[in-house]
Write a protein that holds these residues in place. Structure first.
Motif, mmCIF file in Angstrom:
data_model
loop_
_atom_site.group_PDB
_atom_site.id
_atom_site.type_symbol
_atom_site.label_atom_id
_atom_site.label_comp_id
_atom_site.label_asym_id
_atom_site.label_seq_id
_atom_site.Cartn_x
_atom_site.Cartn_y
_atom_site.Cartn_z
ATOM 1 N N LYS A 263 -17.965 5.572 49.287
ATOM 2 C CA LYS A 263 -17.384 4.947 50.471
ATOM 3 C C LYS A 263 -16.622 3.680 50.103
ATOM 4 O O LYS A 263 -15.511 3.445 50.588
ATOM 5 N N LEU A 264 -17.211 2.876 49.226
ATOM 6 C CA LEU A 264 -16.538 1.655 48.784
ATOM 7 C C LEU A 264 -15.235 1.992 48.066
ATOM 8 O O LEU A 264 -14.205 1.336 48.298
ATOM 9 N N THR A 265 -15.276 3.014 47.208
ATOM 10 C CA THR A 265 -14.069 3.437 46.498
ATOM 11 C C THR A 265 -12.995 3.879 47.479
ATOM 12 O O THR A 265 -11.809 3.544 47.326
ATOM 13 N N GLY A 266 -13.405 4.626 48.514
ATOM 14 C CA GLY A 266 -12.448 5.085 49.516
ATOM 15 C C GLY A 266 -11.806 3.930 50.263
ATOM 16 O O GLY A 266 -10.581 3.930 50.498
ATOM 17 N N ILE A 267 -12.604 2.936 50.627
ATOM 18 C CA ILE A 267 -12.073 1.772 51.359
ATOM 19 C C ILE A 267 -11.119 0.970 50.475
ATOM 20 O O ILE A 267 -10.020 0.585 50.906
ATOM 21 N N VAL A 268 -11.522 0.729 49.231
ATOM 22 C CA VAL A 268 -10.671 -0.031 48.308
ATOM 23 C C VAL A 268 -9.369 0.712 48.039
ATOM 24 O O VAL A 268 -8.278 0.115 48.030
ATOM 25 N N ASN A 269 -9.458 2.024 47.822
ATOM 26 C CA ASN A 269 -8.249 2.816 47.564
ATOM 27 C C ASN A 269 -7.302 2.797 48.749
ATOM 28 O O ASN A 269 -6.080 2.746 48.586
ATOM 29 N N ASN A 270 -7.855 2.847 49.969
ATOM 30 C CA ASN A 270 -7.011 2.792 51.157
ATOM 31 C C ASN A 270 -6.305 1.450 51.277
ATOM 32 O O ASN A 270 -5.110 1.391 51.589
ATOM 33 N N ALA A 271 -7.048 0.376 51.039
ATOM 34 C CA ALA A 271 -6.447 -0.958 51.128
ATOM 35 C C ALA A 271 -5.350 -1.137 50.083
ATOM 36 O O ALA A 271 -4.236 -1.594 50.386
ATOM 37 N N ALA A 272 -5.653 -0.746 48.841
ATOM 38 C CA ALA A 272 -4.660 -0.869 47.770
ATOM 39 C C ALA A 272 -3.471 0.050 48.012
ATOM 40 O O ALA A 272 -2.314 -0.335 47.801
#
Length: 309
Positions: A284-293
């Motif tokens: 989930k953290l990876t998904g959120i970070v990837n979306n922001a980036a």
């Protein structure tokens, strides 16, 4: 109460469409329009029609079909049940999804036909064919390695949709090559995240996210990742993102894009070297970070016409 009349179904459908994965289709749609402020400020109806379509309607069409077929796998998938990675829907809820997909596509089909003419019908037929080949039992390329990595290239139809609706030329070939690598390595990553539930769908030995043994596949769900095993899959993912980074650095001559790509290579390298387990929280953290980036990169590339050069 009719299931369509149940307000809760709206939220189920929204989860099925995976808002956390709308960014890739929006990214691909906006690439041909890079720098075209007139489409935004002029409130071009066809541009905004397509932009709206590639959020909920297109992703509901794509993922709804997949969820309808993959119920037995998804019901035990720990990363499901949220707006990032999709719903953990019941059979009863999924039973209305095919009709709901049709009802959400028809208005856009009609309106986009008015914008673009008969060509848009061919585009819809192509989407149905790709989606059917990926999901439909009997063909189901989603369980046919290595075609399970190739079929998602149907996402690139979003680029053509943008060019058609907005009367714009297609992207340069090097930009298309970049998006091909982007789609394939994204598919690899999602399969790595799904390794445990995919293994559980069949009779696999020692099914967990450890990276120090080979998987014996006896039956059940086959994907490129379950065939290769986690460690080899991570190495292939690293090779893909290195190729993507090399293409970006050598062909686009853009510092910001190059930095993003190099950071991506470093992140995947850490995953391979330290062979970490993928917890649900980390996914989930990876998904959120990837979306922001990804959003930051999208805005930058759109403003600077990076993929049109």
């Amino acid at each position: 109460m009719n299931r369509f009349e149940n307000p809760a179904m709206f939220w189920v459908f929204l989860q099925i469409s995976r808002p956390g994965w709308w960014l890739p289709t929006v990214f691909l749609y906006l690439l041909p329009t890079s720098g075209r402020w007139d489409l935004l400020t002029g409130m071009d109806p066809c541009f905004f029609l397509g932009l709206i379509y590639v959020t909920f309607p297109l992703n509901f069409f794509t993922y709804g079909w997949n969820d309808f077929v993959d119920y037995d796998i998804d019901k035990n998938n720990p990363r499901k049940g949220n707006y990032l990675y999709g719903a953990r829907a019941t059979k009863e809820q999924l039973s209305v999804v095919p009709l709901a997909i049709i009802l959400t596509q028809i208005p856009f089909l009609v309106l986009m036909y008015l914008c673009s003419g008969v060509t848009i019908l061919y585009w819809f037929f192509a989407c149905i064919a790709v989606n059917g080949a990926y999901n439909h039992p009997g063909v189901q390329l989603s369980s046919t390695p290595p075609l399970d990595l190739v079929a998602p290239l149907g996402y690139l139809l979003t680029i053509y949709l943008s060019s058609e609706l907005n009367n714009l030329p297609m992207l340069p070939s090097v930009s298309v090559a970049y998006t091909v690598l982007l789609v394939i390595r994204t598919q690899m990553w999602t399969q790595i995240m799904d390794l445990v539930p995919d293994l559980a769908a069949g009779a696999y030995s020692q099914a967990h996210l450890s990276f120090d043994f080979a998987y014996l596949i006896e039956s059940g769900r086959r994907t490129s990742v379950t065939v290769l095993g986690a460690k080899s899959s991570k190495l292939l993912l690293l090779a893909l993102i290195v190729a993507e980074a090399l293409l970006a650095v050598t062909c686009f001559n853009d510092t910001i894009l190059s930095v993003f790509e190099i950071l991506g290579v470093l992140m995947v390298t850490v995953e391979v070297v330290f062979q970490e387990k993928l917890s649900v929280e980390k996914m989930k953290l990876t998904g959120i970070v990837n979306n922001a980036a990804g959003f930051v990169l999208l805005v930058y590339c759109w403003l600077n016409k990076v993929f049109l050069t």
